[in-house]
Design a protein around this motif. Structure first.
Motif, PDB file in Angstrom:
ATOM      1  N   LEU A 176       0.827  -1.203   0.000  1.00 44.23           N
ATOM      2  CA  LEU A 176       0.000   0.000   0.000  1.00 44.23           C
ATOM      3  C   LEU A 176       0.866   1.260   0.000  1.00 44.23           C
ATOM      4  O   LEU A 176       0.526   2.263  -0.636  1.00 44.23           O
ATOM      5  CB  LEU A 176      -0.943  -0.002   1.201  1.00 44.23           C
ATOM      6  N   THR A 234       0.962  -0.586 -11.250  1.00 40.43           N
ATOM      7  CA  THR A 234       0.367  -1.297 -10.111  1.00 40.43           C
ATOM      8  C   THR A 234       0.378  -2.806 -10.306  1.00 40.43           C
ATOM      9  O   THR A 234       0.500  -3.556  -9.345  1.00 40.43           O
ATOM     10  CB  THR A 234      -1.070  -0.803  -9.857  1.00 40.43           C
ATOM     11  N   HIS A 257       1.214   9.255   0.292  1.00 43.72           N
ATOM     12  CA  HIS A 257       2.422   8.512   0.655  1.00 43.72           C
ATOM     13  C   HIS A 257       2.955   8.967   2.008  1.00 43.72           C
ATOM     14  O   HIS A 257       3.467   8.169   2.806  1.00 43.72           O
ATOM     15  CB  HIS A 257       3.495   8.705  -0.420  1.00 43.72           C
ATOM     16  N   CYS A 275      -6.217   1.880  -1.965  1.00 43.29           N
ATOM     17  CA  CYS A 275      -5.158   2.631  -1.301  1.00 43.29           C
ATOM     18  C   CYS A 275      -5.733   3.729  -0.408  1.00 43.29           C
ATOM     19  O   CYS A 275      -5.403   3.815   0.776  1.00 43.29           O
ATOM     20  CB  CYS A 275      -4.214   3.220  -2.347  1.00 43.29           C
ATOM     21  N   TYR A 294       0.998   7.204   4.773  1.00 39.88           N
ATOM     22  CA  TYR A 294       1.401   5.803   4.897  1.00 39.88           C
ATOM     23  C   TYR A 294       2.806   5.671   5.496  1.00 39.88           C
ATOM     24  O   TYR A 294       3.080   4.734   6.261  1.00 39.88           O
ATOM     25  CB  TYR A 294       1.350   5.112   3.538  1.00 39.88           C
ATOM     26  N   LEU A 338       2.044   1.700  -3.473  1.00 41.02           N
ATOM     27  CA  LEU A 338       0.888   2.138  -4.271  1.00 41.02           C
ATOM     28  C   LEU A 338       0.661   3.626  -4.085  1.00 41.02           C
ATOM     29  O   LEU A 338       0.396   4.359  -5.042  1.00 41.02           O
ATOM     30  CB  LEU A 338      -0.376   1.382  -3.839  1.00 41.02           C
ATOM     31  N   ALA A 339       0.763   4.079  -2.831  1.00 37.49           N
ATOM     32  CA  ALA A 339       0.546   5.493  -2.525  1.00 37.49           C
ATOM     33  C   ALA A 339       1.568   6.371  -3.230  1.00 37.49           C
ATOM     34  O   ALA A 339       1.250   7.466  -3.701  1.00 37.49           O
ATOM     35  CB  ALA A 339       0.597   5.710  -1.019  1.00 37.49           C
ATOM     36  N   TYR A 381      -5.006  -3.261  -7.568  1.00 37.50           N
ATOM     37  CA  TYR A 381      -5.480  -1.872  -7.511  1.00 37.50           C
ATOM     38  C   TYR A 381      -6.391  -1.534  -8.682  1.00 37.50           C
ATOM     39  O   TYR A 381      -7.383  -0.815  -8.516  1.00 37.50           O
ATOM     40  CB  TYR A 381      -4.268  -0.939  -7.498  1.00 37.50           C
TER      41      TYR A 381
END
Length: 862
Positions: free
Chosen positions: A67, A496, A90, A463, A93, A70-71, A511
């Motif tokens: 994750l 992704t 991001h 996400c 996270y 992904l962010a 995603y």
């Protein structure tokens, strides 16, 4: 226990403690020693809580790392004042290093329901419904208020917002806080509007983005006077008693309404089936056979139908006659009549009579049952009593709100205080609206809402959705897996997909393909899931297609048709290569020149929406209907909206997988309230496609199929028209290597045969320097272009006597003349030259229509 373990935290009397050197459990007590202190402190076990981090599990840790990356890819990047890019998603996270294993985020990372998932927020007996209710909404609200995680599947028009409002009312009434989020602000604005309508706007804070927070803070209003909402103890008790009694009665009547709707749907289907049966079957003497059999119920008809079919298969006529004699005690004279009937006709016609009897008697039985239910509901006056119930509940809701606000005079908050006074803020504003992306930034990072309601969760990506879970104790995930998910471009999809492979995660974490709703449905199979079934939006014939095609017949259609117009129509364009670069001008012409006119649609009252799979078609439609209230948009953008009349422009010459995608079609169809009009190409047989199933459904329901009369001379260019094209051009001079120009030349010649136009002639490929003699008004560039020996017009219409030019005609191949091309620049130059020279220039695109009438009218006007 050694507190140096990064996967554990110690809470003493609810507060996290730092500097704990050791912690041991002994005889119902905890012995705690702090760093730099030799004293050992003893705490009762109820005062000590050891919190485990889910990140001690490798699968959860891997999911979080996935994750985070992904962010970094999907998060919105903004340029700071230091000219550096900042990715807020991001950033959030990156700050996560500990996740409580019993938290919602912990449950998501481990794909495991928390142990205390069935923790009621309030008792079932205390739940009430100030915004109204139906059978499935009751179940949804109870599940939400009695579980930490619940899922609400809300197909189109089933009252998702109403359900959300009832959850909010019960949470706020009991001193709780709610964050309502979605992937964009549209869904939450709907909640805001509905609460404001009933006077509760003062409890709402639309936050999230910096712009929203600034706007809210600048427009803070003082707490309103709520003294009129106060109830005396006796008034409150009386109201609650009345609510309880009325609730039980309404529940029973709701079951009757559901049964009535089911029976009406069954009756419509049966009547339609019977009409098709009558069209396909032979005539038989109904009165004669009614007299012989005297069938009293549809059950008897079925029994005879089945029995005689088996006799027919065995060809045992005598046995069948004995069966009739034994079973129904027919007088001998009737048996002889029956024998004579079978000899003169056939056993098959007798079976068809039994089938017909079944339909007739079943329809009669259904009509009688429906009439009985309608009389009962009419006598009860359901709508009046439901309104009374909601009004009583609303009074209780307002009284409980008054109780919470009567002692407070709330202050004005600053931007900084949203972070430093978050708990106090939530007491003043218990309903926070945001996007999933920004909800964590609305208040203090450690804020925990009692409830997080994620609306339109099928459009929330995993996400932002997973991050939103970190700020709440309970979650209600609301959406529809049969509708569209979030949009992912090809570049992001590639990135992704690579991450999925890198972390060796299965498709459930994809995603691009999975939404937050689908992840919850896949991970948490045993959490309460309610499907809202009662449908209140579309005309029955419209939603019944979605019901049978996508929802397995589970929807209960509570609507009635409110217009004399056909609810379902198909317009088929003539065959041709009409779609170019995701634009189908022919379908736009059909909508504008046929559908709007023939269906008598109002383009000024905001009742019409046009949906299409592609943005390019949407852009052209918006230009075509500029100055009207018609809204044109892609299906993806239209999700969540509705219109009285919806026109679907499929665009493709041959239905593409993208346009035919199940969820996309479901959304498109279910936007229509009264009338759905489908525009397709005649090219396709559309077999084995979802759009083809819609057309067959419309045909089966005896709805209107219209073959469009809008055509073009350039339709002959379509490959299936090769023979017709050759016949058309057989007696004409071929003046070009392009058949599009040959077709136009032949058309112009045929028009000029009109006696009124006999003074005009036509020449092809005439150089501009022979047409434009006076170049004084032209710019330097235009003069150079006009003087070029290679610059010409496709056709010049001139006066035969004076030889003076009257008009010019250009044939524009769509791809060659597309916007942004070099030829488009030259076209603009040529248009300006002819305009300055007062010579009309007509352009005909090869994807247009109606050239003959347009050209004829133009030449006559000359």
């Amino acid at each position: 226990m050694d507190n140096s373990n990064q996967y554990q935290k110690i809470l003493l009397k609810g507060k996290e403690q730092s500097g704990v050197e050791s912690c041991f459990h002994e005889n119902g007590k905890y012995k705690v020693k702090f760093e730099g202190n030799d004293t050992v402190y003893t705490y009762h076990e109820h005062d000590v809580q050891i919190v485990e981090s889910v990140l001690s599990r490798q699968d959860a840790k891997t999911c979080l790392e996935y994750l985070k990356e992904l962010a970094s890819i999907t998060g919105l990047k903004v340029v700071t004042s230091e000219s550096e890019e900042f990715n807020a998603l991001h950033h959030y996270y990156s700050n996560i290093s500990f996740v409580d294993s019993q938290s919602l985020l912990g449950a998501f990372l481990a794909s495991e329901v928390p142990k205390d998932s069935q923790t009621p927020f309030i008792s079932i007996s205390s739940i009430y419904y100030p915004f109204g209710f139906n059978i499935s909404q009751i179940e949804a609200v109870k599940n939400a208020l009695n579980n930490r995680i619940s899922i609400i599947e809300g197909p189109p028009g089933t009252g998702k917002t109403q359900t959300i409002l009832n959850i909010i009312a019960n949470v706020v009434s009991n001193g709780g806080s709610v964050a309502v989020v979605s992937s964009n602000n549209a869904a939450t604005q709907n909640v805001h509007a509905k609460l404001s309508k009933y006077g509760f706007e003062f409890v709402i804070a639309p936050l999230g983005s910096k712009k929203n927070k600034t706007n809210f803070l600048q427009n803070q209003q003082p707490q309103p006077d709520l003294s009129s909402w106060k109830l005396s103890p006796k008034e409150l008790t009386d109201l609650q008693n009345n609510i309880s009694q009325l609730y039980s009665t309404l529940q029973a009547k709701l079951n009757s309404k559901v049964e009535l709707s089911k029976r009406k749907s069954e009756l419509q289907a049966l009547e339609l089936e019977y009409s098709h049966f009558r069209q396909q079957r032979e005539d038989f003497n109904v009165e004669q056979l009614d007299d012989m059999f005297n069938i009293r119920s549809f059950q008897e008809a079925i029994k005879l139908w089945i029995s005689y079919r088996s006799y027919r298969i065995r060809s045992l006529l005598v046995t069948s006659l004995i069966f009739v004699y034994d079973s129904f005690r027919l007088r001998k004279s009737r048996v002889f009549k029956l024998r004579q009937y079978v000899l003169e006709n056939s056993l098959a016609s007798l079976i068809e009579y039994f089938q017909s009897s079944f339909y007739r008697l079943k329809i009669k039985d259904s009509q009688e049952f429906i009439s009985s239910l309608e009389l009962d509901l009419e006598a009860f006056d359901f709508d009046k009593n439901m309104n009374r119930y909601t009004q009583l509940c609303m009074k209780v809701f307002r009284h409980k709100t008054w109780q919470q606000y009567c002692q407070n005079r709330r202050k004005q908050y600053t931007m900084q205080e949203l972070k430093t006074r978050s708990n106090e803020f939530l007491k003043d504003y218990p309903v926070v609206l945001s996007t999933t992306y920004s909800v964590n930034n609305s208040l203090s990072p450690d804020t925990q809402y009692d409830y997080l309601i994620i609306d339109e969760a099928s459009q929330v990506n995993i996400c932002t959705g997973a991050l939103a879970l970190s700020c709440a104790k309970r979650v209600v995930v609301v959406g529809d897996t049969k509708q569209l998910t979030h949009v992912v471009d090809n570049k992001t999809h590639g990135f992704t997909k690579g991450l999925l492979d890198k972390f060796r995660l299965d498709e459930r974490y994809d995603y691009s393909k999975q939404s937050l709703l689908s992840v919850f449905s896949n991970f948490f199979e045993h959490v309460p899931k309610t499907m809202l079934k009662e449908h209140y939006r579309c005309s029955p014939k419209i939603i019944e297609f979605c019901n049978q095609k996508f929802y397995g017949g589970e929807l209960i259609v509570m609507t009635e048709s409110t217009t004399d117009k056909s609810p379902l129509l198909v317009y088929k364009t003539v065959p041709g290569n009409h779609q170019r670069n995701r634009v189908n001008q022919r379908q736009i012409d059909v909508i504008k020149n046929e559908i709007i006119v023939e269906q008598n649609l109002n383009v000024s009252d905001g009742s019409i929406g046009i949906v299409t799979p592609y943005r390019s078609q949407t852009d052209q439609l918006q230009k075509a209907f500029e100055g009207t209230t018609i809204q044109a948009d892609t299906v993806d953008k239209f999700q969540g909206r509705e219109k009285d009349v919806v026109i679907i422009s499929t665009v493709d010459n041959h239905i593409s997988e993208f346009a035919d995608e199940r969820n996309r079609l479901n959304v498109a169809v279910s936007r229509a309230i009264d009338q759905l009009i489908l525009v397709v190409s005649e090219n396709d047989s559309v077999l084995d496609t979802n759009i083809g199933d819609l057309i067959k459904y419309i045909e089966y329901n005896n709805m209107t199929i219209v073959k469009s009369k809008v055509y073009s001379i350039f339709d002959y260019l379509y490959r299936s028209y090769a023979n017709e094209r050759q016949n058309y051009l057989k007696f004409s001079n071929r003046i070009s290597e392009f058949d599009s120009e040959n077709l136009m030349y032949t058309l112009i010649h045929s028009i000029l045969e009109d006696e009124q136009l006999s003074n005009l002639g036509v020449s092809s490929h005439v150089p501009l320097n022979l047409i434009i003699r006076d170049k004084r008004n032209l710019s330097v560039r235009e003069k150079a272009y006009a003087a070029n020996q290679l610059t010409h017009v496709d056709f010049l219409i001139y006066d035969k006597a004076s030889k003076l030019p009257k008009s010019a005609v250009e044939v524009d191949g769509v791809n060659f003349h597309k916007k942004g091309s070099l030829q488009a620049v030259r076209d603009k130059l040529k248009n300006s030259i002819f305009e300055k020279s007062d010579i009309p220039l007509l352009r005909f695109r090869t994807d247009g229509s109606g050239e003959e009438q347009l050209l004829r009218d133009h030449l006559r006007a000359l």
